[in-house]
Motif scaffolding. Sequence first.
Motif, PDB file in Angstrom:
ATOM      1  N   ARG A  17       0.768  -1.439  -0.057  1.00 46.44           N
ATOM      2  CA  ARG A  17      -0.086   0.028   0.035  1.00 46.44           C
ATOM      3  C   ARG A  17       0.905   1.174  -0.161  1.00 46.44           C
ATOM      4  O   ARG A  17       0.561   2.248  -0.647  1.00 46.44           O
ATOM      5  N   THR A  79      -5.451   6.726  -5.545  1.00 40.95           N
ATOM      6  CA  THR A  79      -5.786   5.070  -5.687  1.00 40.95           C
ATOM      7  C   THR A  79      -6.741   4.743  -4.575  1.00 40.95           C
ATOM      8  O   THR A  79      -6.764   5.276  -3.395  1.00 40.95           O
ATOM      9  N   LEU A  82      -7.934  -0.808  -3.234  1.00 39.15           N
ATOM     10  CA  LEU A  82      -6.899  -1.957  -3.567  1.00 39.15           C
ATOM     11  C   LEU A  82      -7.096  -3.435  -3.127  1.00 39.15           C
ATOM     12  O   LEU A  82      -7.512  -3.508  -2.021  1.00 39.15           O
ATOM     13  N   SER A  96      -6.514  -1.802  -8.288  1.00 41.45           N
ATOM     14  CA  SER A  96      -7.021  -0.630  -7.737  1.00 41.45           C
ATOM     15  C   SER A  96      -7.587   0.184  -8.569  1.00 41.45           C
ATOM     16  O   SER A  96      -7.487   0.235  -9.945  1.00 41.45           O
TER      17      SER A  96
END
Length: 155
Positions: A17, A79, A82, A96
């Motif tokens: 991430r 984004t 995810l 994503s």
Amino acid sequence: MQLAPRALSSTDVEAIRQTIALANHIVDNMRGDLFGRVFTADLQFVITTDGGDQVLTLDEFHQQLRQLPTDYPRPDHHTQDLVLFENADGSVRARSRYLAVRPDATVTSGDCLDILVCTEEGWRLRYRRLVKRIPQPDGGPYPASLSDDWWPAAI
């Protein structure tokens, strides 16, 4: 390619991430000097357009950034949503959605399809494909097959 969701460690999930988030900050702020923090040297950056795929290497992508004037009106990329799937070789496919707010306050969005690998320095993006969804391309939506490999084997 058949993918099956697998439980990555929480440490890996957070590191992935962070890598994806940092990539947006680096690109939006034109910090090509930090590309090594998020991209592998053999990066393939694929932009799907009405005219076909534009495939850039890391050097080509960096060169494009360097050619932009410092006052170039850059969009802000974000984004969300995810999801991660580990491949048999240990690489991870990340799917994503991206939102890009343009300088004129219009918004574009699409799918961001990534492949990440764990290197000695941490997780890095080796492949990134951007597939615009909104506004739709002139010929209608892109074929769903562009993202088939980013679905789990069973939903």
